[in-house]
Design a protein around this motif. Sequence first.
Motif, short mmCIF file in Angstrom:
data_model
loop_
_atom_site.label_atom_id
_atom_site.label_comp_id
_atom_site.label_asym_id
_atom_site.label_seq_id
_atom_site.Cartn_x
_atom_site.Cartn_y
_atom_site.Cartn_z
N SER A 10 0.84 -1.19 0.00
CA SER A 10 0.00 0.00 0.00
C SER A 10 0.88 1.24 0.00
O SER A 10 1.92 1.26 0.64
N TYR A 81 -8.50 -3.17 -4.41
CA TYR A 81 -9.24 -2.15 -5.15
C TYR A 81 -9.89 -2.83 -6.34
O TYR A 81 -9.23 -3.52 -7.10
N LYS A 82 -11.15 -2.64 -6.48
CA LYS A 82 -11.89 -3.20 -7.63
C LYS A 82 -11.70 -4.71 -7.74
O LYS A 82 -11.54 -5.26 -8.82
N THR A 86 -3.28 -4.14 -6.24
CA THR A 86 -2.99 -2.94 -7.03
C THR A 86 -2.00 -3.25 -8.16
O THR A 86 -1.27 -4.23 -8.11
N GLY A 112 -9.48 -4.66 2.76
CA GLY A 112 -10.43 -3.99 1.89
C GLY A 112 -11.47 -3.27 2.72
O GLY A 112 -11.55 -3.45 3.94
#
Length: 189
Positions: A10, A81-82, A86, A112
């Motif tokens: 992150s 993410y999504k 990442t 998440g």
Amino acid sequence: MTGIIGFAGSLNAPSRTRTLVETAVQRSAALSERASAIVDLADLGQGFGTARKLSDLTPQARQSVDRLIAADALVIGSPVYKGSYTGLFKHLFDMIEPEALKGKPVLLTATGGGHRHALVIEHQLRPLFGFFEAAVVATGVYAAAEDFADGQPASAALLSRLDDAAAQLASAVNEAGRRRPPDLAASAA
């Protein structure tokens, strides 16, 4: 021995991913009596995203990647993410040679916003580390925002999974250490 190294994928600071990885590393290191350290994605620097191979990295970034590769075991963490890890997280592993992680004990973690991303470990991370033929422990640890209190892992279910996963990683790294051939330099002394 280099110990157990955590990789927090992150760029945020503070980061729930970093906290989760750090907690898993501390618990695993204590159980295996190994040294520990954390490498953050941000440690790889601004030029990391444009690097095409490890030799393109700055010396500091290359040193961080070399620490991951040389570790006795890894705790890997990514924010979700999504529905996936990442792009920069994946970019790092795209540059690492497949043989570099073969047989290395690995504990997978992810964070998440909610529990709808909980399968990221099974559907995204486990296949990635399966490609490397890493020795991924059975228990992965996913944590949603609600599993934290004051920035720390807090839910009973999360803490229980962390304990199970840390014990599995400690056992795997200790077993790998017993199978490792003795150091030739030590035997020559």
